[in-house]
Each structure stands twice: as structure tokens, then as C-alpha cells.
Design an enzyme around this catalytic site. Structure first.
Site, PDB file in Angstrom:
ATOM      1  CE  LYS A  32      43.721  27.324  33.589  1.00 39.42           C
ATOM      2  NZ  LYS A  32      44.089  28.128  32.405  1.00 39.42           N
ATOM      3  CB  SER A  70      51.334  27.465  21.545  1.00 36.52           C
ATOM      4  OG  SER A  70      50.102  28.060  21.920  1.00 36.52           O
ATOM      5  NE  ARG A 121      52.723  30.330  35.492  1.00 30.99           N
ATOM      6  CZ  ARG A 121      51.660  29.729  34.972  1.00 30.99           C
ATOM      7  NH1 ARG A 121      51.813  28.706  34.137  1.00 30.99           N
ATOM      8  NH2 ARG A 121      50.449  30.125  35.280  1.00 30.99           N
ATOM      9  NE  ARG A 169      41.347  22.983  23.691  1.00 28.79           N
ATOM     10  CZ  ARG A 169      42.214  23.753  24.351  1.00 28.79           C
ATOM     11  NH1 ARG A 169      41.934  24.169  25.580  1.00 28.79           N
ATOM     12  NH2 ARG A 169      43.350  24.131  23.783  1.00 28.79           N
ATOM     13  N   GLY A 176      44.348  33.532  28.910  1.00 28.30           N
ATOM     14  CA  GLY A 176      44.984  33.450  27.590  1.00 28.30           C
ATOM     15  C   GLY A 176      44.246  32.478  26.686  1.00 28.30           C
ATOM     16  CD  GLN A 234      46.692  29.600  25.597  1.00 30.55           C
ATOM     17  OE1 GLN A 234      47.214  30.672  25.284  1.00 30.55           O
ATOM     18  NE2 GLN A 234      46.401  29.294  26.838  1.00 30.55           N
ATOM     19  CG  ASP A 269      49.967  25.163  32.216  1.00 30.65           C
ATOM     20  OD1 ASP A 269      50.694  26.051  31.734  1.00 30.65           O
ATOM     21  OD2 ASP A 269      48.823  24.908  31.778  1.00 30.65           O
TER      22      ASP A 269
HETATM   23  C1  S3P Z   1      46.392  25.824  27.210  1.00 28.56           C
HETATM   24  C2  S3P Z   1      47.594  25.739  26.567  1.00 28.56           C
HETATM   25  C3  S3P Z   1      48.878  26.092  27.203  1.00 28.56           C
HETATM   26  C4  S3P Z   1      48.761  26.141  28.722  1.00 28.56           C
HETATM   27  C5  S3P Z   1      47.553  26.888  29.162  1.00 28.56           C
HETATM   28  C6  S3P Z   1      46.289  26.241  28.619  1.00 28.56           C
HETATM   29  C7  S3P Z   1      45.173  25.466  26.467  1.00 28.56           C
HETATM   30  O1  S3P Z   1      49.286  27.354  26.744  1.00 28.56           O
HETATM   31  O2  S3P Z   1      49.918  26.728  29.277  1.00 28.56           O
HETATM   32  O3  S3P Z   1      47.471  26.928  30.560  1.00 28.56           O
HETATM   33  O4  S3P Z   1      44.108  25.262  27.101  1.00 28.56           O
HETATM   34  O5  S3P Z   1      45.232  25.382  25.229  1.00 28.56           O
HETATM   35  P1  S3P Z   1      50.111  27.536  25.350  1.00 28.56           P
HETATM   36  O6  S3P Z   1      49.249  27.100  24.244  1.00 28.56           O
HETATM   37  O7  S3P Z   1      50.398  29.001  25.290  1.00 28.56           O
HETATM   38  O8  S3P Z   1      51.338  26.704  25.534  1.00 28.56           O
END
Ligand code: S3P
Length: 443
Positions: free
Chosen positions: A19, A169, A353, A24, A96, A171, A322
Site C-alpha cells: 500500500k 512517522s 487500535r 508513492r 491518512g 507520513q 500496522d
Molecule cells: C504509512 C505510514 C504509517 C502506517 C500507514 C502507512 C505510509 O503511518 O501506519 O499505514 O505509507 O507512510 P505513520 O506515518 O502515521 O506512522
């Protein structure tokens, strides 16, 4: 949807594409000049949200199953093509990753965007990206003023910053690095532990200049230089280890099982579950290791065997964040106590969670105590021919795909019937999950 215990799980499975990498590939392909071709794309709802957003910004994207072609228009090639009112509204669904990464890109565009998603997404914390993007000069705010979406973003010229992120993180890191592509100087992100590094690997392949330094305390600093142009790529996405995790756990807890999961991404920033299960005593081997599109890939072979409890915390957490819901389910079948700490981030995922896993596993008879930053599970040992530490129950997924899949795994080894509410939410990351799982039981 109802599930019953199975006598064993056996066979070979290929899980859908990763995913994080699928998101990306579409994003960076949209910002590159030329045709990016993606194989192994995850056609789950989250990644389709990303495609929808870039189409609305004028990028031609064709998608058929796991094949995607992106006709990138360059770093300055996005436009508010899909706007009807002069303001571009983007629907990021449940995702997210789409919301946070795209915000870093939108912060530098010369049009206004409003980003929002479903009820769960619109409760997710965004101050973690609003703060650093503002420091770079962006105009970005939470529409309701609560730090959650909708986000209203007016692109501005951006400045390079050095930012220390309080959370590990990917993200947050990726959002800042993407904004850094457009900044007037170098941008660095310091994170307390290295989070998944797919953005760094793939941006380098697209021609961006970045570097990573791991510091003595295990923290990481990633630096990116502004880019003139990104170049289109051919990308093969490996299977998602977060999806493989359900088969790994199921193979460990359903007596007599033996499962081969082919073509799984085993990037070290994602592979924590392998180390945890091995520490718990699982009969798990990593075979045929190779590299594909800059990412480590392998086949994973798991056989049923007794598990023992373990402790999970610190820098290991971002490498399996995750997978914690399904690790918690597996821990119920271990001998002894499993302690998960330093995982407060779980509270701000698609559901809380910590609370939700404690709720569903308790309903199935587990001895699980939620804590501020994790959980403590007293395992009652392996399922026997006619006994099980868990019993089926009616459980609510809270529309969280990873909760639903974790409950289905627990159900494979629990006595009686498990009825999962809103089970279809697995389409977010793994359409076809239940049939892939139950196919292994047809032996
Ligand atoms: C992700 C980063 C993680 C992960 C999410 C996917 C990503 O989140 O939990 O399912 O693709 O960058 P965080 O960056 O909030 O930890």
C-alpha cells in the site's frame, strides 16, 4: 460476516501490492515528467483515492487491476482541473497516507485545495504536518480548527527547514520531504527512529537528491535538496508485508498449518513482525531474498508451532506499527505474557487500535489489558484439537480494515462462530482477503 475454526491452513498465497509503495508510485509518477508504468499496484480503496486526487489535478492515469500508467506532467504540472467552484476539493477517503503526503505537494502549488475524507479520516490528527509545513511558509489550516481535516491549503513559495519530528512517522517525514522538493534550499527531517523509507528509496530512483544519516541514539535525519525535475520510472510493487502478516499469524496459530507467501516486500523498516514472530518461537523462514525496484523482496514460509510471549517496544515499533493488531491476536495463543509498549500511535490510526483490539479480543475471551501506549496480553497457549484459548463472538471492526483481518485470523483458531461486523472494510488494503484466507482451508 461469519467465520468458523478451520482444521488447518495450507498452500501458497500471493498478497496484493504494498500500500505504501503503491501510493508513492502514483504520486511521484504524477510529479515526474513522462510515463511511469506500475506493476503490482494495490487496487485497494486507499490507493484508488490517491489516483482520484491526481486525476482531479489533471494527471492522466489509467488503471486496470494491478497495472497503472501515469502520464506525469512535471513538478509544476498539477492544475485544479477537477474544480467546479474555483476551489479544488479532493476526497482522500479513508487514507491518512494520501492526505498527509499530498498536503506536502499542495503546499507548493499555486491554487487552493480543500482536502477531506470519510468520518474516520476527518478525525485523524493533522497538526503533525500543519506545523512543519507552516514553518516552510505554507498556508494550511484545519477547516474546523480542531487539527483534523478538512484541510484548506493555499500554495506558497516554500523555504527549506530543519525539522525535528516528535513521532517516527513516514507520513510526516514524506510530507515534509515532498514539500522540500519545491523549497528554496535544503530540507531535513529528524525522526526519533527511522520510519519506513519507501519515499527516500523511490524519490532517489526518480532522480531526487537525498541522504539519510542514522545517529548514535538510533534516531535518523533525512535531507532532501530542491529538485528541478523528476524522471518517470518503471516500478514493480512487491507484496505488502502488512497483508502477509495475517497469513504469518494464522500459520502460527492454526494447528497443522503450513503456508508459503510469495513475493513479499521485506524492507528492514517494515520487517519487524518477522523478528517478533521468530522471537516468539515461530517456525518462519525468509527464502529467495532478492531486490526489485530498489526494495528487498522475499518469499515467507511459515509452519505451525508453539509460540511464547515477548516484549515489543522502542525503535522496533515503527517497523511493525500496522501489524500490532494481528500480533496481539497471535499473542493470545502464546504461552506467557506479551507486552507491547511505546505504541501510542495506535490510538490515532483508522480506529483507536489499542482500545478496539482490547475490545474485540476480550469479547473472544482473551486476557488483554490496554495501556497508555500499548497492551499486555496473557497468552493461554496454543489451540488443541478440541480446545482453544479464544471462543468465537460477535465483534465490531469499527470499519478498520486491520481490525477486521485480525479478527478473521483469530477466528480461524477460535472455538465456535465469530461474526465480524462491517467486515467489508478490508477492501481498503486487501480486496479479496477473505477468499484468499479461506482458500487455504480447502484442503
Ligand atoms: C504509512 C505510514 C504509517 C502506517 C500507514 C502507512 C505510509 O503511518 O501506519 O499505514 O505509507 O507512510 P505513520 O506515518 O502515521 O506512522
Amino acid at each position: 460476516m461469519k467465520f468458523h475454526r478451520v482444521s488447518r491452513l495450507a498452500g501458497t498465497v500471493t498478497v496484493p501490492g504494498d500500500k505504501s509503495i503503491s501510493h508513492r508510485a502514483v504520486m511521484f509518477g504524477s510529479l515526474a515528467r513522462g510515463k511511469t508504468e506500475i506493476q503490482g499496484f494495490l487496487p485497494g480503496a486507499d490507493c484508488l483515492s490517491t489516483i482520484g486526487c491526481f486525476r482531479a489535478m489533471g494527471i492522466p492515469i489509467t488503471q486496470s487491476g494491478d497495472r497503472v500508467t501515469v502520464e506525469g506532467r512535471g513538478l509544476r504540472g498539477l492544475s485544479p482541473a477537477g474544480s467546479t467552484s474555483g476551489v479544488l476539493h479532493l476526497d482522500t477517503g479513508n487514507s491518512g497516507t494520501t492526505t498527509r503526503l499530498i498536503s506536502g505537494i499542495l503546499a507548493a502549488q499555486d491554487f487552493r485545495t480543500v482536502l477531506s475524507g470519510d468520518d474516520s479520516l476527518n478525525k485523524r490528527p493533522m497538526n503533525r504536518i500543519i506545523r512543519p509545513l507552516r514553518l516552510m511558509g505554507a498556508e494550511i489550516r484545519s477547516g474546523r480548527g480542531d487539527g483534523c481535516p478538512p484541510l484548506i491549503i493555499d500554495g506558497r513559495p516554500l523555504h527549506g527547514i530543519r525539522y525535528t519530528s516528535p513521532v517516527a512517522s513516514a507520513q510526516v517525514k514524506s510530507s515534509i520531504l515532498l514539500a522540500g522538493l519545491y523549497a528554496d534550499g535544503e530540507t531535513s527531517v529528524h525522526e526519533p527512529a527511522l520510519s519506513r523509507d519507501h519515499s527516500e528509496r523511490m524519490l532517489s530512483a526518480f532522480g531526487a537528491e537525498l541522504s539519510t544519516r542514522i545517529l548514535g541514539d538510533g534516531s535518523a535525519e533525512i535531507t532532501i535538496h530542491p529538485a528541478e525535475e523528476l524522471h518517470a520510472q518503471q516500478i514493480t510493487v512487491p507484496g505488502d508485508i502488512s497483508s502477509a502478516a495475517y497469513f504469518l499469524a494464522a500459520g502460527c496459530i492454526v494447528p497443522g498449518s503450513e503456508i508459503l507467501i510469495r513475493n513479499v516486500g521485506v524492507n528492514p523498516t517494515r520487517a519487524g513482525i518477522l523478528h517478533v514472530l521468530q522471537r516468539m518461537g515461530a517456525d518462519l523462514t525468509v527464502e529467495n531474498a532478492r531486490v526489485s525496484s530498489g526494495e528487498p523482496v522475499a518469499d515467507l514460509h511459515v509452519k505451525y508451532g508453539p509460540l511464547r510471549g515477548t516484549e515489543i517496544g522502542g525503535a522496533e515499533i515503527p517497523t511493525l506499527i500496522d501489524e500490532i493488531p494481528v500480533i496481539a491476536a497471535a499473542a493470545c495463543f502464546a504461552e506467557g505474557t506479551t507486552v507491547i509498549r511505546d505504541a501510542a500511535e495506535l490510538k490515532v490510526k483508522e480506529s483507536d487500535r489499542i482500545a478496539v483490539m482490547a475490545e474485540v479480543l476480550s469479547a473472544m475471551g482473551a486476557d488483554i489489558t490496554p495501556t497508555e501506549d500499548g497492551m499486555v496480553i496473557s497468552g493461554h497457549g496454543a489451540a488443541g484439537a478440541s480446545s482453544s484459548p479464544l471462543r468465537g463472538a460477535a465483534v465490531d471492526s469499527h470499519k478498520d480494515h486491520r481490525v477486521a483481518m485480525s479478527c478473521a485470523v483469530a477466528a480461524m483458531a477460535a472455538s465456535g462462530e465469530t461474526d465480524i461486523r462491517d467486515a467489508s472494510c478490508v477492501d481498503i488494503s486487501y480486496p479479496g482477503f477473505y477468499s484468499d484466507l479461506l482458500k487455504l482451508a480447502d484442503h
